[in-house]
Write an enzyme that holds these catalytic residues in place. Structure first.
Site, PDB file in Angstrom:
ATOM      1  NE  ARG A  85      -3.849   0.486   1.987  1.00 50.50           N
ATOM      2  CZ  ARG A  85      -5.072   0.541   2.528  1.00 50.50           C
ATOM      3  NH1 ARG A  85      -5.300   1.274   3.591  1.00 50.50           N
ATOM      4  NH2 ARG A  85      -6.073  -0.145   2.001  1.00 50.50           N
TER       5      ARG A  85
ATOM      6  CG  HIS B  48      -8.386  -0.078  -2.782  1.00 52.36           C
ATOM      7  ND1 HIS B  48      -7.600  -1.165  -2.476  1.00 52.36           N
ATOM      8  CD2 HIS B  48      -9.034   0.244  -1.629  1.00 52.36           C
ATOM      9  CE1 HIS B  48      -7.752  -1.468  -1.198  1.00 52.36           C
ATOM     10  NE2 HIS B  48      -8.626  -0.633  -0.660  1.00 52.36           N
TER      11      HIS B  48
ATOM     12  CD  GLN C  39     -13.023  -1.895  -0.862  1.00 53.13           C
ATOM     13  OE1 GLN C  39     -12.239  -1.790   0.065  1.00 53.13           O
ATOM     14  NE2 GLN C  39     -14.250  -2.368  -0.697  1.00 53.13           N
TER      15      GLN C  39
ATOM     16  CG  ASP D  84     -13.671   6.146  -0.896  1.00 53.03           C
ATOM     17  OD1 ASP D  84     -13.625   6.052   0.350  1.00 53.03           O
ATOM     18  OD2 ASP D  84     -12.646   6.071  -1.618  1.00 53.03           O
TER      19      ASP D  84
ATOM     20  CB  CYS E 103     -14.197   1.067  -0.002  1.00 55.81           C
ATOM     21  SG  CYS E 103     -13.736   2.797   0.076  1.00 55.81           S
TER      22      CYS E 103
ATOM     23  NE  ARG F 161     -10.369  -5.393   0.404  1.00 52.64           N
ATOM     24  CZ  ARG F 161      -9.581  -4.413   0.844  1.00 52.64           C
ATOM     25  NH1 ARG F 161     -10.095  -3.369   1.455  1.00 52.64           N
ATOM     26  NH2 ARG F 161      -8.268  -4.434   0.638  1.00 52.64           N
TER      27      ARG F 161
HETATM   28  N1   CP Z   1     -11.279  -0.351   2.463  1.00 51.00           N
HETATM   29  C1   CP Z   1     -10.009  -0.412   2.894  1.00 51.00           C
HETATM   30  O1   CP Z   1      -9.074  -0.606   2.118  1.00 51.00           O
HETATM   31  O2   CP Z   1      -9.867  -0.242   4.236  1.00 51.00           O
HETATM   32  P1   CP Z   1      -8.491  -0.013   5.005  1.00 51.00           P
HETATM   33  O3   CP Z   1      -7.947   1.315   4.555  1.00 51.00           O
HETATM   34  O4   CP Z   1      -8.847  -0.020   6.464  1.00 51.00           O
HETATM   35  O5   CP Z   1      -7.548  -1.111   4.654  1.00 51.00           O
HETATM   36  N1  NVA Z   2     -10.049   6.558  -1.327  1.00 45.57           N
HETATM   37  C1  NVA Z   2      -9.682   6.113   0.000  1.00 45.57           C
HETATM   38  C2  NVA Z   2      -9.886   4.651   0.136  1.00 45.57           C
HETATM   39  C3  NVA Z   2      -9.584   4.088   1.483  1.00 45.57           C
HETATM   40  C4  NVA Z   2      -9.770   2.615   1.561  1.00 45.57           C
HETATM   41  C5  NVA Z   2      -8.243   6.484   0.273  1.00 45.57           C
HETATM   42  O1  NVA Z   2      -7.404   6.309  -0.612  1.00 45.57           O
HETATM   43  O2  NVA Z   2      -7.957   6.973   1.362  1.00 45.57           O
END
Ligand code: CP
Ligand code: NVA
Length: 309
Positions: free
Chosen positions: A103, A130, A133, A225, A265, A293
């Site tokens: 990430r 993502h 997701q 989101d 999400c 997930r």
């Molecule tokens: N939806 C998601 O990716 O959650 P986290 O940021 O908690 O991993």
């Molecule tokens: N768009 C959000 C998604 C989190 C799971 C972010 O990138 O923070």
């Protein structure tokens, strides 16, 4: 399947459908057996430059379910690209672990890891996408609707990383998608073009608008989101003003129709991008998405790790 999952673009329609099928099979199997031992003795390295609840826990659990284990490398641990170059991190990790789950901020770090690692690299969220997701979200839609093709999803809010992966996936599998964003917050043109290209083949309809009601009309699913993603905290106040008409709330659900389901999400900000009554209400599928997930990533890892030497 490719060695890596850096983007939804790494998958074909058949591969997505195959992963969903496997997700359902393993979801049922793990309920009976708890441990599957499809990848015994394997280890995944979890490189996280940003915080996470769902992604970290579900990847660690998925590896354990398959008979493997995980090592978490947080923001302060390795200094990806700072203490050590991205290729060096990828080459070193490839000597010890069986997959890298990352990430990061820049998408280029994911592709650089993938190019330099001999083991699979999975995008666990970056500024552009993502994909994990969205695999879970497709699984959720499939379970609740019985099929993907012909479903209509309305995305309202920011044209962000989750939206990008959703567009590409909907184009590939034949889900109709209407994206409503404020002017200036549309998904990147290149992503939209690619999604439209996929849609020509699958028969999906993908449209972009600045009007949330237009996008919500008769939709089966309403998805939103956060308005400021991780790394955009400094813009949060400005975004709160711009995005207000795009809130997923009771009024928008009324436009969609009485059966519409709510997707998010998570994490969510109640009272900002979504009202508490929609997020926590009877039509919300957000916890199913979160649970899925685990099931989607377990299947993904089972496939990616089955190719290891
Ligand atoms: N939806 C998601 O990716 O959650 P986290 O940021 O908690 O991993
Ligand atoms: N768009 C959000 C998604 C989190 C799971 C972010 O990138 O923070």
């Amino acid at each position: 399947m490719n060695k890596d999952l850096t983007s939804i673009n790494d998958l074909s329609q058949e591969e997505i459908l195959g992963l969903l099928k496997k997700s359902i099979e393993l979801k049922q199997e793990v309920k009976k057996q708890r441990r599957l031992d499809l990848a015994p003795g394997t280890m995944g390295a979890l490189i996280f430059e940003k915080p996470s609840l769902r992604t970290r826990v579900t990847f660690e659990k998925a590896l354990q379910d398959l008979g493997g284990s995980a090592i978490y490398l947080g923001p302060a641990d390795i200094g990806l690209g700072k203490r050590e170059t991205v290729p060096d991190v990828a080459r070193n990790l490839s000597r010890w672990v069986d997959c890298i789950i990352a990430r990061v901020f820049e998408h280029s770090k994911i592709t650089e890891l993938a190019e330099n690692a001999t083991v699979p690299v999975v995008n666990a969220l970056c500024d552009e996408e993502h994909p994990c997701q969205i695999l879970a979200d497709l699984l959720t839609v499939l379970e609740f609707r019985g099929s993907l093709e012909g479903a209509t999803i309305c995305w309202t809010g920011d044209g962000n990383n989750v939206c990008n992966s959703l567009m590409l996936a909907c184009g590939l599998v034949g889900i109709n998608l209407r994206v409503a964003t404020p002017k200036g917050f549309e998904p990147p043109q290149a992503v939209a073009n690619r999604a439209l290209e996929y849609a020509k083949k699958s028969g999906a309809s993908i449209t972009l608008t600045n009007d949330a009601s237009d996008a919500a009309r008769d939709a089966d699913f309403l998805y939103t989101d956060v308005w400021a993603s991780m790394g955009q905290e400094g813009e949060a106040e400005h975004r709160r003003q711009v995005f207000r008409p795009y809130q997923l709330n009771r009024e928008l659900m009324a436009v969609a129709g009485s059966d519409a389901k709510v997707l998010h999400c998570l994490p969510a900000h109640r009272g900002e991008e979504i009202s508490a009554e929609c997020l926590d209400g009877p039509q919300s599928l957000v916890l199913d998405q979160a649970e899925n997930r685990l099931h989607a990533q377990r299947a993904l890892l089972a496939v990616l790790l089955s190719h290891r030497k």
